[in-house]
Design a protein around this motif. Structure first.
Motif, PDB file in Angstrom:
ATOM      1  N   UNK A  87       0.843  -1.195   0.000  1.00 56.54           N
ATOM      2  CA  UNK A  87       0.000   0.000   0.000  1.00 56.54           C
ATOM      3  C   UNK A  87       0.882   1.249   0.000  1.00 56.54           C
ATOM      4  N   UNK A  88       0.564   2.196  -0.867  1.00 57.36           N
ATOM      5  CA  UNK A  88       1.372   3.400  -0.961  1.00 57.36           C
ATOM      6  C   UNK A  88       0.476   4.617  -1.149  1.00 57.36           C
ATOM      7  N   UNK A  93      -2.377   5.415   1.589  1.00 59.38           N
ATOM      8  CA  UNK A  93      -1.908   4.684   2.762  1.00 59.38           C
ATOM      9  C   UNK A  93      -1.163   5.622   3.704  1.00 59.38           C
ATOM     10  N   UNK A  94      -1.375   5.416   4.981  1.00 57.76           N
ATOM     11  CA  UNK A  94      -0.621   6.160   5.985  1.00 57.76           C
ATOM     12  C   UNK A  94       0.777   5.559   6.083  1.00 57.76           C
ATOM     13  N   UNK A  95       1.663   6.237   6.754  1.00 54.75           N
ATOM     14  CA  UNK A  95       3.015   5.715   6.936  1.00 54.75           C
ATOM     15  C   UNK A  95       2.955   4.402   7.716  1.00 54.75           C
ATOM     16  N   UNK A  96       1.970   4.257   8.614  1.00 54.05           N
ATOM     17  CA  UNK A  96       1.822   3.013   9.372  1.00 54.05           C
ATOM     18  C   UNK A  96       1.385   1.867   8.454  1.00 54.05           C
ATOM     19  N   UNK A 121       2.587  -2.939   5.437  1.00 60.95           N
ATOM     20  CA  UNK A 121       2.609  -3.615   4.143  1.00 60.95           C
ATOM     21  C   UNK A 121       4.009  -4.079   3.782  1.00 60.95           C
ATOM     22  N   UNK A 122       5.002  -3.245   4.061  1.00 57.54           N
ATOM     23  CA  UNK A 122       6.391  -3.625   3.784  1.00 57.54           C
ATOM     24  C   UNK A 122       6.796  -4.820   4.644  1.00 57.54           C
TER      25      UNK A 122
END
Length: 193
Positions: free
Chosen positions: A93-94, A99-102, A107-108
């Protein structure tokens, strides 16, 4: 390399959910790229039973969802075997899905965890890995455990996360260079008599 791109993240998440599969697009893509990087043959369908076992207790997937997985596999295979550019897409998610940084960090982490699982599922002989590959795998294992603290500066965390994403790509390319299947050059070279 062809100009195909990864599908919409939300659409794939919806497809997987509607199919009753408890796997996110990031997890699916990480698993497939892990299998490719671990040595899955480029024309080999042995990934399907492994995918079914790992994600759905051995039960098959609906055909349309399996075709989506094949699309992700094909795109990643193209990127990993393209010798003119070293670009790798991570299906996480980007900003395209707001997408939020969280969410990006989660996702990463999902992607990296499943990448490592994919290498294991395909049976790459990591005991005989080069020093660079062992280091790349160690880095990925550490990255899989990373998280974002709510109290930290989120803008700074987002910038650091982009650097981590770039490092993940380098680690994946390093592992694929050692263990991944390479396209055959035989059909491309003309026969000279």
């Amino acid at each position: 390399m062809s100009e195909t791109s990864l599908p919409n993240y939300i659409s794939v998440a919806t497809e997987l959910q509607q199919a009753g599969l408890a796997v996110s697009p990031a997890e699916l893509h990480g698993l497939l790229v892990g299998m490719l990087s671990g040595g899955l043959g480029l024309k080999d369908n042995s990934w399907q039973p492994l995918l079914f076992d790992y994600t759905n207790d051995g039960m098959g997937w609906p055909q349309s969802t399996l075709q989506r997985a094949q699309q992700l596999l094909n795109k990643s295979s193209e990127e990993l075997t393209d010798t003119t550019g070293f670009e790798l897409s991570l299906f996480i998610p980007d900003e395209q899905v707001d997408a939020t940084v969280f969410e990006l960090a989660d996702g990463l982490s999902e992607w990296v965890n499943h990448f490592i699982s994919g290498i294991g599922l395909i049976g790459a002989d990591l005991k005989k890995a080069s020093v660079d590959s062992k280091e790349a795998l160690q880095d990925l294992e550490e990255i899989a455990r990373l998280g974002i603290d709510e109290d930290d500066d989120l803008e700074e965390q987002a910038q650091l996360l982009e650097q981590v994403i770039d490092h993940v790509k380098v680690c994946v390319l390093t592992l694929h260079a050692e263990f991944g299947a390479k396209p055959s050059d035989k059909q491309e070279k003309p026969v000279i008599h």
